[in-house]
Scaffold this motif. Sequence first.
Motif, mmCIF file in Angstrom:
data_model
loop_
_atom_site.group_PDB
_atom_site.id
_atom_site.type_symbol
_atom_site.label_atom_id
_atom_site.label_comp_id
_atom_site.label_asym_id
_atom_site.label_seq_id
_atom_site.Cartn_x
_atom_site.Cartn_y
_atom_site.Cartn_z
ATOM 1 N N UNK A 16 0.673 -0.957 0.459
ATOM 2 C CA UNK A 16 -0.113 -0.101 0.236
ATOM 3 C C UNK A 16 0.555 1.399 -0.115
ATOM 4 N N UNK A 17 1.983 1.491 0.676
ATOM 5 C CA UNK A 17 2.887 2.410 0.412
ATOM 6 C C UNK A 17 3.199 2.906 -1.077
ATOM 7 N N UNK A 18 3.712 1.480 -1.556
ATOM 8 C CA UNK A 18 3.968 2.004 -3.056
ATOM 9 C C UNK A 18 3.301 2.193 -3.682
ATOM 10 N N UNK A 19 2.053 2.015 -3.657
ATOM 11 C CA UNK A 19 0.527 2.699 -4.125
ATOM 12 C C UNK A 19 0.419 4.234 -3.741
ATOM 13 N N UNK A 126 5.726 -14.225 -1.403
ATOM 14 C CA UNK A 126 5.652 -12.858 -1.733
ATOM 15 C C UNK A 126 7.344 -12.949 -2.854
ATOM 16 N N UNK A 127 7.678 -12.085 -3.345
ATOM 17 C CA UNK A 127 8.945 -11.671 -3.881
ATOM 18 C C UNK A 127 8.702 -10.307 -4.680
ATOM 19 N N UNK A 128 9.778 -9.849 -4.354
ATOM 20 C CA UNK A 128 9.914 -8.169 -4.532
ATOM 21 C C UNK A 128 11.361 -8.248 -5.824
ATOM 22 N N UNK A 129 10.783 -6.879 -6.575
ATOM 23 C CA UNK A 129 11.660 -6.330 -7.559
ATOM 24 C C UNK A 129 13.295 -5.833 -6.591
ATOM 25 N N UNK A 130 14.012 -5.890 -6.773
ATOM 26 C CA UNK A 130 15.189 -5.629 -6.016
ATOM 27 C C UNK A 130 15.724 -4.295 -6.827
ATOM 28 N N UNK A 131 15.072 -3.541 -7.866
ATOM 29 C CA UNK A 131 15.604 -2.723 -8.604
ATOM 30 C C UNK A 131 14.450 -1.305 -8.052
ATOM 31 N N UNK A 132 13.594 -1.363 -8.510
ATOM 32 C CA UNK A 132 12.512 -0.880 -7.547
ATOM 33 C C UNK A 132 11.716 -0.782 -6.499
ATOM 34 N N UNK A 133 12.008 -2.138 -5.583
ATOM 35 C CA UNK A 133 10.626 -2.603 -4.661
ATOM 36 C C UNK A 133 9.339 -2.725 -4.912
ATOM 37 N N UNK A 134 9.224 -2.982 -6.226
ATOM 38 C CA UNK A 134 7.713 -3.295 -6.117
ATOM 39 C C UNK A 134 7.739 -5.027 -5.216
ATOM 40 N N UNK A 135 6.374 -5.114 -5.148
ATOM 41 C CA UNK A 135 6.156 -6.318 -4.454
ATOM 42 C C UNK A 135 4.762 -7.069 -4.785
#
Length: 216
Positions: A16-19, A126-135
């Motif tokens: 939700x923070x990313x959003x 869960x997995x996340x993007x190591x570049x931009x942090x997208x979850x």
Amino acid sequence: VNVILLGPPGAGKGTQAKKLVDDRGMVQLSTGDMLREAKTSGSEMGLRVAAVMDRGELVTDEIVIGLIREKLSGASGGGFIFDGFPRTLPQADALADLLAQMGQGLDAVIEMQVDDAALVSRITGRYTCGNCGQVYHDQTRPTTQPGICDACGSTNLKRRADDTEEALRQRLMEYYKKTSPLVGYYYAKKQLAQVDGLAEMDAVSAAIAKVLDSGR
Ligand code: AP5
Ligand code: ZN
């Protein structure tokens, strides 16, 4: 507005923070992300916290308050989303002081309510993007193309070392013991709002938007 997203591991704080960053241009301050960056960079502090984090225990107040102080001191304006901070009463007091020094305050504390049973599958998928942090999530939110981040195109998708069932149990214990008292703390200050974190992602976003727009 400055807002705290409060909730156990897997509640959806980072999602939700990313959003909010995308939709409102707010600034996400995630102590978990900051600590993981320190870990990856191999700094002295990063090495010191690595094992603690991997076990699912909390890092000392001193370290995380220092990280937040540093970020806030370089910041102009507000619109902060505190994600995973504060997690203890001393951290909450420190945050109030830091914001007061900037002539700012908290506009809302949003507790994302979930039950433990849902958290295991959220965390282990869960997995996340190591570049931009997208979850992302294996079942509930996979990337459109396998292995490629939708947001930035990176192929650096990662799983976290503390996303095991065992570390999750420890993280939940830490949450109930040290962090959940913050619910009563902010309730007493009339700053607490609660949303159903088990709802669909968009419904959770809508509930959060409603709280932020009601000017609490
Ligand atoms: P931190 O990085 O803060 O981890 P956490 O609190 O355990 O929270 P998570 O990131 O696991 O969960 P989240 O709520 O962000 O969920 P997400 O959106 O990813 O902390 C890690 C460690 O760092 C701590 O254990 C500690 O050692 C240290 N640390 C950090 N801050 C500290 C502090 N202040 N003091 C001391 N130590 C500190 O969602 C989870 C999954 O579910 C994703 O796959 C997502 O796609 C999926 N999902 C999200 N929402 C939904 C939905 N509505 N429906 C279905 N699936 C969903
Ligand atoms: Zn990305």
